[in-house]
Write a protein that holds these residues in place. Structure first.
Motif, PDB file in Angstrom:
ATOM      1  N   SER A 105       0.927  -1.278  -0.243  1.00 26.84           N
ATOM      2  CA  SER A 105       0.008  -0.068   0.450  1.00 26.84           C
ATOM      3  C   SER A 105       0.858   1.221   0.275  1.00 26.84           C
ATOM      4  O   SER A 105       0.491   2.480  -0.167  1.00 26.84           O
ATOM      5  CB  SER A 105      -0.877   0.540   1.653  1.00 26.84           C
ATOM      6  OG  SER A 105      -0.441   0.145   2.525  1.00 26.84           O
ATOM      7  N   GLN A 142       0.225   2.231  -6.189  1.00 23.29           N
ATOM      8  CA  GLN A 142      -0.836   1.699  -7.364  1.00 23.29           C
ATOM      9  C   GLN A 142      -1.018   2.419  -8.218  1.00 23.29           C
ATOM     10  O   GLN A 142      -1.091   3.365  -8.917  1.00 23.29           O
ATOM     11  CB  GLN A 142      -1.885   1.154  -6.301  1.00 23.29           C
ATOM     12  CG  GLN A 142      -2.130   0.507  -5.210  1.00 23.29           C
ATOM     13  CD  GLN A 142      -1.746  -1.290  -5.652  1.00 23.29           C
ATOM     14  OE1 GLN A 142      -2.420  -1.606  -6.228  1.00 23.29           O
ATOM     15  NE2 GLN A 142      -0.409  -1.538  -5.784  1.00 23.29           N
ATOM     16  N   ASN A 144      -3.379   3.548 -11.100  1.00 18.35           N
ATOM     17  CA  ASN A 144      -5.301   3.526 -12.261  1.00 18.35           C
ATOM     18  C   ASN A 144      -4.453   3.840 -13.514  1.00 18.35           C
ATOM     19  O   ASN A 144      -3.682   4.156 -14.072  1.00 18.35           O
ATOM     20  CB  ASN A 144      -5.588   4.634 -11.252  1.00 18.35           C
ATOM     21  CG  ASN A 144      -6.091   3.936 -10.065  1.00 18.35           C
ATOM     22  OD1 ASN A 144      -7.011   3.926  -9.597  1.00 18.35           O
ATOM     23  ND2 ASN A 144      -5.495   4.103  -8.804  1.00 18.35           N
ATOM     24  N   THR A 220      -9.478   6.790 -12.804  1.00 19.76           N
ATOM     25  CA  THR A 220      -9.821   5.852 -11.579  1.00 19.76           C
ATOM     26  C   THR A 220      -9.214   6.522 -10.586  1.00 19.76           C
ATOM     27  O   THR A 220      -7.994   6.355 -10.396  1.00 19.76           O
ATOM     28  CB  THR A 220      -9.784   4.346 -12.402  1.00 19.76           C
ATOM     29  OG1 THR A 220      -8.854   4.057 -12.157  1.00 19.76           O
ATOM     30  CG2 THR A 220     -10.936   3.934 -13.667  1.00 19.76           C
ATOM     31  N   THR A 221      -9.962   6.170  -9.298  1.00 17.47           N
ATOM     32  CA  THR A 221      -9.272   6.320  -7.609  1.00 17.47           C
ATOM     33  C   THR A 221      -8.769   5.913  -7.135  1.00 17.47           C
ATOM     34  O   THR A 221      -7.307   5.817  -6.826  1.00 17.47           O
ATOM     35  CB  THR A 221     -10.188   7.706  -7.930  1.00 17.47           C
ATOM     36  OG1 THR A 221     -11.161   7.142  -7.264  1.00 17.47           O
ATOM     37  CG2 THR A 221     -10.735   9.158  -8.305  1.00 17.47           C
ATOM     38  N   ASN A 222      -9.373   4.286  -7.736  1.00 14.71           N
ATOM     39  CA  ASN A 222      -9.474   3.301  -6.727  1.00 14.71           C
ATOM     40  C   ASN A 222      -9.381   2.436  -6.874  1.00 14.71           C
ATOM     41  O   ASN A 222      -9.730   0.886  -5.976  1.00 14.71           O
ATOM     42  CB  ASN A 222      -9.867   3.365  -5.712  1.00 14.71           C
ATOM     43  CG  ASN A 222     -11.892   3.013  -5.649  1.00 14.71           C
ATOM     44  OD1 ASN A 222     -12.375   3.660  -7.188  1.00 14.71           O
ATOM     45  ND2 ASN A 222     -12.510   2.714  -4.484  1.00 14.71           N
ATOM     46  N   ASN A 224      -7.267   0.488  -8.443  1.00  8.29           N
ATOM     47  CA  ASN A 224      -5.909   0.028  -7.525  1.00  8.29           C
ATOM     48  C   ASN A 224      -5.348  -1.517  -7.890  1.00  8.29           C
ATOM     49  O   ASN A 224      -5.301  -2.353  -6.936  1.00  8.29           O
ATOM     50  CB  ASN A 224      -5.605  -0.125  -5.750  1.00  8.29           C
ATOM     51  CG  ASN A 224      -5.562   1.716  -5.465  1.00  8.29           C
ATOM     52  OD1 ASN A 224      -5.429   2.237  -6.384  1.00  8.29           O
ATOM     53  ND2 ASN A 224      -5.827   1.551  -4.039  1.00  8.29           N
ATOM     54  N   THR A 286     -14.155   6.930  -8.634  1.00 13.14           N
ATOM     55  CA  THR A 286     -14.434   5.965  -7.750  1.00 13.14           C
ATOM     56  C   THR A 286     -15.664   4.374  -7.192  1.00 13.14           C
ATOM     57  O   THR A 286     -16.279   5.062  -7.455  1.00 13.14           O
ATOM     58  CB  THR A 286     -14.930   6.934  -6.309  1.00 13.14           C
ATOM     59  OG1 THR A 286     -13.672   7.647  -6.201  1.00 13.14           O
ATOM     60  CG2 THR A 286     -14.759   6.145  -5.125  1.00 13.14           C
ATOM     61  N   ASP A 289     -16.992  -0.075  -2.500  1.00 11.02           N
ATOM     62  CA  ASP A 289     -16.188  -1.554  -1.892  1.00 11.02           C
ATOM     63  C   ASP A 289     -16.895  -2.605  -1.914  1.00 11.02           C
ATOM     64  O   ASP A 289     -15.914  -3.592  -2.273  1.00 11.02           O
ATOM     65  CB  ASP A 289     -16.387  -1.306  -0.005  1.00 11.02           C
ATOM     66  CG  ASP A 289     -15.574  -0.017   0.281  1.00 11.02           C
ATOM     67  OD1 ASP A 289     -14.859   0.589  -0.627  1.00 11.02           O
ATOM     68  OD2 ASP A 289     -15.737   0.554   1.355  1.00 11.02           O
ATOM     69  N   LEU A 292     -14.929  -4.012  -5.530  1.00 10.73           N
ATOM     70  CA  LEU A 292     -14.079  -4.251  -5.721  1.00 10.73           C
ATOM     71  C   LEU A 292     -13.360  -5.429  -4.854  1.00 10.73           C
ATOM     72  O   LEU A 292     -12.594  -6.100  -5.071  1.00 10.73           O
ATOM     73  CB  LEU A 292     -12.904  -2.628  -4.817  1.00 10.73           C
ATOM     74  CG  LEU A 292     -13.372  -1.237  -4.783  1.00 10.73           C
ATOM     75  CD1 LEU A 292     -12.032  -0.170  -4.515  1.00 10.73           C
ATOM     76  CD2 LEU A 292     -12.505  -1.188  -6.723  1.00 10.73           C
TER      77      LEU A 292
END
Length: 333
Positions: A105, A142, A144, A220-222, A224, A286, A289, A292
């Motif tokens: 991370s 990460q 994106n 894309t922000t997240n 990852n 974004t 959860d 993802l």
């Protein structure tokens, strides 16, 4: 190639060898956050040797970036940077660090795990086939995705998307129906402009350096999905031929160069990234959860098992290397 320039000795001569050393260093693109540790290393080595050992850095003038490892193997230059995913068959051992969703991370964690893996005997043996000694990593956050056209607001929207993605990130993209294409960083902008691809997976510094944000519509922000591993290596014969004082100057400068790199990336690069997205009006996408978690579940384990099977067949201790990396991630967690 390795050169010695004999110097006249004087009564005031120090303990440094009586010749100057020049090493050629093969990078690509232009000076950017991704190369700041190499620039810092050159500065430190020159300082420590009173200018008698210098690293001559070339951005593309010595080799194509996919051929830097080949150039190292034949001694065409003494130091080079490359990315494992550019030629996984040449350096399979370190591609374990490019598997998707490893759980790394931070840049410091990427640095720590990379440096530890580079010391593993199987990794050193793998790179020795190219007469290469791993010197230091180029820790990257990460990746994106930047793209043009309609933004993929759900993972289902990736179906059919032509995206530049290498290594484990490419495998992750396949799992959501995208069409990954492996190409070097310097090829991406032209491919996007010509419509060969409509999206590209990069770390923020590369999106800025290689111009993928110039005509982009979304980011894309997240997502990852992972990152790439891009070591700096030296020609083993050249390293061993260095006088002790010069070798010590080089090796003792690695940690300071990496400290500088991480500080610069986390500061100047990331401080510029958000405002630039706002300035260009790039939509920031974004994901939930739940999306993802489903993505990780679908991708991580199959990719890891495929990597282990493929590389065990090459004769690598693949399960051991994978356990080594994931064990360090769990320990840090």
């Amino acid at each position: 190639m390795l050169r010695h320039i004999v110097l006249a000795t004087t009564a005031a001569a120090t303990a440094l060898p009586a010749f100057a050393e020049e090493w050629d260093v093969s990078l690509w693109g232009a000076r950017r956050a991704f190369t700041e540790h190499v620039e810092k290393l050159a500065e430190l080595v020159e300082e420590k040797t009173d200018g008698e050992f210098t690293l001559n850095i070339s951005y593309g003038g010595l080799s194509n970036n996919r051929e830097n490892l080949d150039g190292i193997s034949i001694g065409a230059f003494e130091m080079a940077q490359f990315c494992a995913g550019y030629h996984a068959d040449k350096n399979p051992s370190i591609t374990v660090l490019e598997l998707p969703f490893l759980g790394i991370s931070t840049l410091e964690q990427e640095r720590e795990i990379s440096q530890a893996l580079y010391e593993h005997p199987a990794v050193q043996e793998d790179l020795s086939r190219w007469n290469a000694t791993l010197l230091m990593p180029s820790p990257l956050p990460q990746y994106n995705i930047v793209g043009t056209g309609e933004a993929p607001r759900t993972l289902d929207d990736y179906a059919g998307l032509a995206v530049r993605a290498t290594g484990g990130i490419g495998r992750a993209m396949e799992e959501v129906g995208a069409v990954p294409t492996s190409m070097t960083a310097s090829e991406v902008r032209q491919a996007m402009d010509s419509g060969v691809i409509t999206a590209a997976s990069f770390a923020p510094h590369a999106h800025m350096s290689f111009g993928t944000v110039e005509n982009a519509d979304w980011w894309t922000t997240n997502l990852n999905p992972g990152t790439v591993n891009c070591p700096v290596v030296v020609n083993t014969d050249a390293l061993e031929a260095l006088p002790d004082e010069y070798r010590e100057a080089l090796l003792s400068s690695v940690d300071e160069a990496l400290d500088y790199y991480v500080t610069n990336y986390e500061g100047a690069t990331m401080d510029a990234w958000g405002p630039m997205l706002d300035e260009k009006g790039i939509e920031q996408v974004t994901y939930s959860d739940e999306d993802l978690a489903a993505f990780r579940e679908a991708v991580a384990e199959p990719a890891a098992q495929a990597w282990i099977e493929e590389n065990a067949a090459r004769g690598l201790p693949a399960q051991e290397l994978y356990d080594f990396v994931t064990g360090m991630v769990e320990q840090d967690g």
